[in-house]
Every structure is written in structure tokens, then in C-alpha cells.
Scaffold this motif. Structure first.
Motif, PDB file in Angstrom:
ATOM      1  N   UNK A 183       0.828  -1.206   0.000  1.00 23.85           N
ATOM      2  CA  UNK A 183       0.000   0.000   0.000  1.00 23.85           C
ATOM      3  C   UNK A 183       0.864   1.259   0.000  1.00 23.85           C
ATOM      4  N   UNK A 184       1.961   1.223   0.745  1.00 26.52           N
ATOM      5  CA  UNK A 184       2.877   2.366   0.763  1.00 26.52           C
ATOM      6  C   UNK A 184       3.416   2.639  -0.639  1.00 26.52           C
ATOM      7  N   UNK A 185       3.817   1.576  -1.336  1.00 29.04           N
ATOM      8  CA  UNK A 185       4.333   1.735  -2.706  1.00 29.04           C
ATOM      9  C   UNK A 185       3.250   2.265  -3.637  1.00 29.04           C
ATOM     10  N   UNK A 186       2.052   1.729  -3.526  1.00 28.66           N
ATOM     11  CA  UNK A 186       0.943   2.178  -4.373  1.00 28.66           C
ATOM     12  C   UNK A 186       0.630   3.655  -4.120  1.00 28.66           C
ATOM     13  N   UNK A 187       0.680   4.065  -2.857  1.00 24.12           N
ATOM     14  CA  UNK A 187       0.437   5.475  -2.522  1.00 24.12           C
ATOM     15  C   UNK A 187       1.526   6.366  -3.107  1.00 24.12           C
ATOM     16  N   UNK A 188       2.770   5.885  -3.084  1.00 20.84           N
ATOM     17  CA  UNK A 188       3.885   6.674  -3.636  1.00 20.84           C
ATOM     18  C   UNK A 188       3.733   6.909  -5.133  1.00 20.84           C
ATOM     19  N   UNK A 189       3.173   5.925  -5.843  1.00 22.63           N
ATOM     20  CA  UNK A 189       2.980   6.110  -7.292  1.00 22.63           C
ATOM     21  C   UNK A 189       1.574   6.635  -7.593  1.00 22.63           C
ATOM     22  N   UNK A 190       0.798   6.877  -6.515  1.00 18.03           N
ATOM     23  CA  UNK A 190      -0.535   7.468  -6.620  1.00 18.03           C
ATOM     24  C   UNK A 190      -1.513   6.631  -7.441  1.00 18.03           C
ATOM     25  N   UNK A 191      -1.499   5.322  -7.204  1.00 21.51           N
ATOM     26  CA  UNK A 191      -2.421   4.418  -7.887  1.00 21.51           C
ATOM     27  C   UNK A 191      -3.118   3.550  -6.837  1.00 21.51           C
ATOM     28  N   UNK A 192      -4.431   3.700  -6.666  1.00 15.97           N
ATOM     29  CA  UNK A 192      -5.134   2.844  -5.706  1.00 15.97           C
ATOM     30  C   UNK A 192      -5.157   1.396  -6.196  1.00 15.97           C
ATOM     31  N   UNK A 193      -4.818   0.477  -5.310  1.00 12.69           N
ATOM     32  CA  UNK A 193      -4.642  -0.926  -5.683  1.00 12.69           C
ATOM     33  C   UNK A 193      -5.450  -1.850  -4.770  1.00 12.69           C
ATOM     34  N   UNK A 194      -5.609  -3.065  -5.248  1.00 15.33           N
ATOM     35  CA  UNK A 194      -6.100  -4.162  -4.425  1.00 15.33           C
ATOM     36  C   UNK A 194      -4.928  -5.121  -4.257  1.00 15.33           C
ATOM     37  N   UNK A 195      -4.664  -5.506  -3.016  1.00 15.86           N
ATOM     38  CA  UNK A 195      -3.560  -6.414  -2.703  1.00 15.86           C
ATOM     39  C   UNK A 195      -4.154  -7.652  -2.056  1.00 15.86           C
ATOM     40  N   UNK A 196      -3.877  -8.814  -2.633  1.00 20.85           N
ATOM     41  CA  UNK A 196      -4.424 -10.066  -2.125  1.00 20.85           C
ATOM     42  C   UNK A 196      -3.289 -11.026  -1.791  1.00 20.85           C
ATOM     43  N   UNK A 197      -3.452 -11.747  -0.680  1.00 16.57           N
ATOM     44  CA  UNK A 197      -2.452 -12.711  -0.234  1.00 16.57           C
ATOM     45  C   UNK A 197      -3.131 -14.064  -0.056  1.00 16.57           C
ATOM     46  N   UNK A 198      -2.504 -15.114  -0.609  1.00 10.67           N
ATOM     47  CA  UNK A 198      -3.004 -16.479  -0.432  1.00 10.67           C
ATOM     48  C   UNK A 198      -1.891 -17.351   0.153  1.00 10.67           C
ATOM     49  N   UNK A 199      -2.283 -18.482   0.747  1.00  7.32           N
ATOM     50  CA  UNK A 199      -1.290 -19.409   1.303  1.00  7.32           C
ATOM     51  C   UNK A 199      -0.825 -20.386   0.229  1.00  7.32           C
ATOM     52  N   UNK A 200      -0.033 -21.380   0.632  1.00 11.89           N
ATOM     53  CA  UNK A 200       0.567 -22.324  -0.329  1.00 11.89           C
ATOM     54  C   UNK A 200      -0.458 -23.161  -1.084  1.00 11.89           C
TER      55      UNK A 200
END
Length: 145
Positions: A17-34
Motif C-alpha cells: 500500500x505504501x508503494x501504491x500510494x507513492x505512485x498514486x495508484x489505488x490498488x487491491x492487494x491479495x495474499x493467499x497461502x501455499x
């Protein structure tokens, strides 16, 4: 680490989210397990609604195929051996960048999927999430030593 916990997923999301804010692009970030099972998903304010499914499917694809989704683009183009794979698994396979498997000692422990910007931006933010995991893992190792 050997298991991708919610606490680690939150640290990855924070870094992404910090990186997305720095480039000013709202993102969705999803995390899954193995196993490709949902661990966490974060939709930034004003991120595209379509990006929720795309981010989750990028993460799932990275685990299922054991590779970054950006590598699938080359292998799935017309005439290549994986052409059409994106039509399998109920259309869940994503063949463009933004999904990256998470590894520990060469074993896949999960994946991150990011959507909301250009493919280049999605990859950039997904890499920030991976960097966030690596920093969290190093910190945990330092604390346990």
C-alpha cells in the motif's frame, strides 16, 4: 516462518500500500497461502472493483502455476505451448503480471496478487509486498537469535 500468517500478510499489504500510494495508484492487494487459500485482501480507497477478483486470481495463479504471472504472458501467447490455459479453471488463470509466488528456502508458501494499475505498476507494487515479507522475516530471525 514456514507458514504465511495473517500478521505477515498485513505487513506485506502495508508495504504494498505504501508503494501504491507513492505512485498514486489505488490498488487491491491479495495474499493467499501455499494452497491458494485466501489469507487477506485489501482494497485501497478508489481502487477499481474489478481489481478485487483480478488480484485474488493473480495470487491463486502464482501458487497454482508456481511462477509469477508475468512469465505466463510469454508462454500463453498464440502458438505457444500454454496458449488457452487462461480458459481453464473457470477462467481463474491470469496471464499478465502482478502475481508473485512467495518462497522460503525454495518452497512456495503463498503468493501475492496486485491489481489496479498498469501491469508494470501492479508488478512494482507486488514486488514491494514481497520485499515487505522478506524484511519481516529478517526481523523475526533477528529477534529469535
Amino acid at each position: 516462518m514456514s507458514q504465511l500468517t495473517l500478521a505477515l500478510a498485513k505487513k506485506m499489504i502495508e508495504a504494498a500500500e505504501k508503494e501504491a500510494a507513492e505512485i498514486n495508484v489505488p490498488m487491491v492487494i491479495s495474499i493467499v497461502d501455499e494452497g491458494g487459500n485466501f489469507v487477506a485482501c485489501h482494497r485501497m480507497d478508489d481502487a477499481l472493483l474489478v481489481s478485487v477478483d483480478i488480484a485474488q486470481n493473480k495470487a491463486w495463479t502464482s501458487v497454482a502455476m508456481k511462477m509469477p504471472t508475468e512469465e505466463l504472458a510469454k508462454a500463453t501467447s498464440d502458438g505457444q505451448e500454454l496458449f488457452g490455459i487462461n480458459t481453464t479453471n473457470s477462467g481463474r488463470v491470469v496471464i499478465f503480471g502482478g502475481g508473485i509466488p512467495l518462497k522460503e528456502n525454495k518452497a512456495i508458501i503463498g503468493a501475492v496478487g496486485v491489481s489496479g494499475g498498469s501491469v508494470k505498476e501492479d508488478i512494482q507494487v507486488a514486488k514491494a509486498a514481497v520485499d515487505g515479507l522478506e524484511k519481516s522475516s529478517q526481523t523475526a530471525a533477528d529477534v529469535s537469535n
